[in-house]
Motif scaffolding. Structure first.
Motif, short mmCIF file in Angstrom:
data_model
loop_
_atom_site.label_atom_id
_atom_site.label_comp_id
_atom_site.label_asym_id
_atom_site.label_seq_id
_atom_site.Cartn_x
_atom_site.Cartn_y
_atom_site.Cartn_z
N TYR A 1 0.88 -1.07 0.22
CA TYR A 1 0.07 0.01 0.11
C TYR A 1 0.82 1.00 -0.03
O TYR A 1 2.03 1.31 0.56
N ILE A 2 0.36 2.18 -0.65
CA ILE A 2 1.19 3.51 -0.86
C ILE A 2 0.33 4.65 0.00
O ILE A 2 -0.86 4.35 0.18
N THR A 3 0.79 5.70 0.21
CA THR A 3 0.22 6.94 0.88
C THR A 3 -0.38 7.66 0.08
O THR A 3 -0.09 7.69 -1.12
N GLU A 4 -1.39 8.94 0.55
CA GLU A 4 -1.97 9.68 -0.30
C GLU A 4 -0.71 10.54 -0.59
O GLU A 4 -0.78 11.25 -1.87
N LEU A 5 0.36 10.97 -0.07
CA LEU A 5 1.53 11.64 -0.53
C LEU A 5 1.98 11.23 -1.78
O LEU A 5 2.41 12.00 -2.72
N ALA A 6 2.22 9.83 -1.67
CA ALA A 6 2.81 9.19 -3.05
C ALA A 6 1.83 9.09 -4.13
O ALA A 6 2.48 9.74 -5.24
N LEU A 7 0.43 9.32 -4.18
CA LEU A 7 -0.29 9.70 -5.10
C LEU A 7 -0.17 10.88 -5.61
O LEU A 7 -0.47 11.13 -6.81
N SER A 8 -0.02 11.93 -4.87
CA SER A 8 -0.18 13.34 -5.19
C SER A 8 1.28 13.71 -5.52
O SER A 8 1.35 14.66 -6.48
N LYS A 9 2.15 12.94 -5.17
CA LYS A 9 3.70 13.57 -5.65
C LYS A 9 4.31 12.94 -6.96
O LYS A 9 5.42 13.06 -7.31
N THR A 10 3.76 11.43 -7.08
CA THR A 10 4.29 10.68 -8.01
C THR A 10 3.37 10.55 -9.08
O THR A 10 2.20 11.10 -9.03
N SER A 11 4.08 9.72 -10.40
CA SER A 11 3.07 9.71 -11.42
C SER A 11 1.83 8.39 -11.43
O SER A 11 1.66 7.98 -12.48
N VAL A 12 1.88 7.81 -10.31
CA VAL A 12 0.94 6.39 -10.11
C VAL A 12 -0.52 7.15 -10.37
O VAL A 12 -0.78 8.40 -10.10
N ARG A 13 -1.48 6.36 -10.93
CA ARG A 13 -2.85 6.85 -11.31
C ARG A 13 -3.45 5.96 -10.44
O ARG A 13 -3.43 4.63 -10.26
N LEU A 14 -4.63 6.39 -9.88
CA LEU A 14 -5.58 5.76 -9.13
C LEU A 14 -6.41 5.34 -9.95
O LEU A 14 -7.61 5.98 -10.67
N ASN A 15 -6.66 3.95 -10.13
CA ASN A 15 -7.69 3.27 -11.16
C ASN A 15 -8.90 2.91 -10.44
O ASN A 15 -8.83 2.27 -9.32
N PRO A 16 -10.12 2.98 -10.87
CA PRO A 16 -11.18 2.95 -10.04
C PRO A 16 -11.59 1.14 -10.19
O PRO A 16 -11.15 0.86 -11.14
N ILE A 17 -12.57 0.95 -9.42
CA ILE A 17 -13.19 -0.44 -9.58
C ILE A 17 -13.67 -0.58 -10.76
O ILE A 17 -14.38 0.33 -11.38
N GLY A 18 -13.39 -1.87 -11.53
CA GLY A 18 -13.79 -2.19 -12.80
C GLY A 18 -12.66 -2.18 -13.76
O GLY A 18 -13.00 -2.40 -14.88
N SER A 19 -11.68 -1.26 -13.44
CA SER A 19 -10.54 -1.29 -14.29
C SER A 19 -10.08 -2.41 -14.80
O SER A 19 -9.91 -3.51 -13.71
N VAL A 20 -9.39 -2.46 -16.13
CA VAL A 20 -8.89 -3.97 -16.44
C VAL A 20 -7.36 -3.63 -16.59
O VAL A 20 -6.89 -2.72 -17.06
#
Length: 483
Positions: free
Chosen positions: A366-385
């Motif tokens: 698991y990563i943090t909210e900070l990692a989500l805001s500061k890096t290029s990771v994308r939060l993919n919603p439920i149902g993503s393939v």
């Protein structure tokens, strides 16, 4: 019946006197036994074999089955001269690299022995307790994993202490002993069980009960076995092919179902469900709206699809499109491991090892909210393939049952309205081999997001996508039952 079971049945019938008929003119084993014992006493007097302690009479409990009236139960020690070998001292170089074959149990091959992996010298034969066994001697392994392995010498040879050799007396056909030992292998293995190192002794071997037929019948039994064994071998070839076919069939059937699905041949088309062209236009309009709203990035237009790219015909109500046109695709990233504030948060972060060709409900990290805001990771919603792009996991797929980020080796698709994510999932599953081929050739197999979005996709109307998925999920459990 397996080939081994068939072979065992033939050998069992042979030693029970049921494989060939008895013939009165061939005499009886009682007379043969007396001749053998007379010869044995003669050889003892001549000093050719050692006199051994008499073996006990065979009681009824030691007779595992009925034998014909002209046969006789004897002990193996009564029909041959049995001896184990020895290992000349390895510290004496004068004992090795000579001209006398010296067998270890690994040299036994359940057949004729024409060569050995080592040879000893005349000095070793003279100075140690090894015995030179003549051509025709029957050998059996006594120790370890090779217990019960057998062979017949085609050369004069010595053995190590893990082999026991029988020089048959006149009136005993060596190949009849050979097939008896082969039939009795499991019994010897059971005799050797229970210790730290499985083993049987010469004493256990020579005390084994042996069904003795007249010599002429021994020869007919061996001839019949060797007439039948080639048929067993042919049966084994056919049986193994059938086993492989049965093993592959459920997998091949599943692949065929998926292939029919993406070709529009698994369910019938229905005019009332419309066509993919109209749905495609709606999807493109939605895409432009999302770009204007800043929800997805505008990307370079994908090239038109040429006829050469179309691997098969699809129904007229379907449309060939590129994967990049039916969803928003993005690979992830790995937040810097050197920043502890990026990890052990609450946002699921997937690696390709988490992909399971099914639904994903949890992740290993698991990563943090900070990692989500500061890096290029994308939060993919439920149902993503998701699809794996690197290494041995190329083509592994999954559907998110929880919103999640991924590392850079995963590519995630958020499907547009009009695309059933499970239809996309089964398409990617059907196309796995193509993705693996795309990734081959480099030091590290990989496919890129660009290769994925450029892949052509057979696109049916939405109701048909759902009917296709329903039919697949009706059939696949049946395929799994066949496994």
């Amino acid at each position: 019946m397996t080939p081994q079971e068939l072979k065992n049945s033939i050998l069992q019938l042979a030693i029970q006197g049921k494989l060939v008929p008895q013939r009165a003119e061939e005499g009886n084993a009682e007379d043969l036994y007396k001749q053998i014992q007379a010869e044995k006493q003669k050889l003892i007097k001549e000093g050719k074999i050692k006199k051994e302690k008499p073996l006990p009479p065979i009681n009824d409990d030691e007779k595992p089955f009925e034998i014909p009236g002209n046969w006789k139960w004897v002990r193996l020690g009564e029909i041959g001269s049995w001896a184990s070998g020895a290992t000349p001292s390895r510290s004496n170089p004068d004992y090795y690299n000579g001209t006398i074959p010296w067998l270890k149990t690994g040299d036994l091959n359940d057949s004729y022995i024409t060569d050995t992996s080592e040879c000893i010298t005349e000095l070793a034969l003279f100075k140690t307790s090894v015995r030179l066994n003549p051509i025709g001697s029957v050998l059996i392994a006594m120790y370890g994993a090779t217990i019960g392995k057998i062979g017949i010498l085609k050369i004069d040879a010595t053995t190590n202490q893990a082999c026991c050799a029988c020089i048959p007396l006149d009136g005993i056909l060596n190949k009849y002993i050979f097939y008896f030992l082969l039939c009795y292998r499991q019994n010897f293995i059971k005799m050797g069980a229970g210790g730290a190192q499985p083993n049987i002794s010469k004493e256990k071997i020579i005390n084994t009960s042996f069904p003795l037929p007249p010599l002429a019948e021994q020869k007919r039994i061996v001839a019949k076995i060797e007439e039948l064994l080639p048929y067993v071998e042919r049966y084994e070839t056919a049986y193994n092919k059938l086993q492989q076919l049965n093993k592959r069939f459920p997998v091949d059937l599943q692949k065929s179902v998926l292939q029919l699905a993406i070709q529009g041949r698994l369910v019938p088309q229905r005019p009332e469900e419309g066509n993919a062209e109209g749905l495609y236009q709606q999807i493109q309009a939605e895409k432009q709206k999302l770009i204007k709203e800043g929800k997805i990035k505008k990307e370079k237009p994908l090239p038109p699809i040429t006829d050469d790219e179309k691997p098969f015909e699809i129904p007229a109500s379907w449309k060939w499109v590129r994967l990049g046109e039916i969803g928003s695709w993005a690979s992830g990233a790995t937040p810097s491991r050197s920043n502890p504030d990026y990890y052990n948060g609450t946002i699921p972060w997937l690696k390709t090892g988490d992909l399971n060709d099914s639904y994903i409900t949890d992740t290993s990290e698991y990563i943090t909210e900070l990692a989500l805001s500061k890096t290029s990771v994308r939060l993919n919603p439920i149902g993503s393939v998701l699809i794996a792009m690197y290494g041995a996991t190329i083509g592994k797929i999954a559907i998110l049952k929880t919103a999640a980020t991924t590392n850079q080796a995963c590519c995630a698709c958020i499907a547009y309205n009009g695309i059933y994510n499970k239809y996309l999932f089964y398409f990617l599953l059907a196309y796995r081999k193509n993705f693996i081929k795309m990734g081959a050739g480099g030091a590290q197999p990989n496919i890129s997001k660009e290769k994925i979005v450029n892949t052509i996709f057979p696109f049916p109307p939405l109701p048909e996508q759902k009917r296709i998925v329903a039919k697949i999920e009706e059939i696949i459990p049946l395929c799994n039952k066949l496994k």
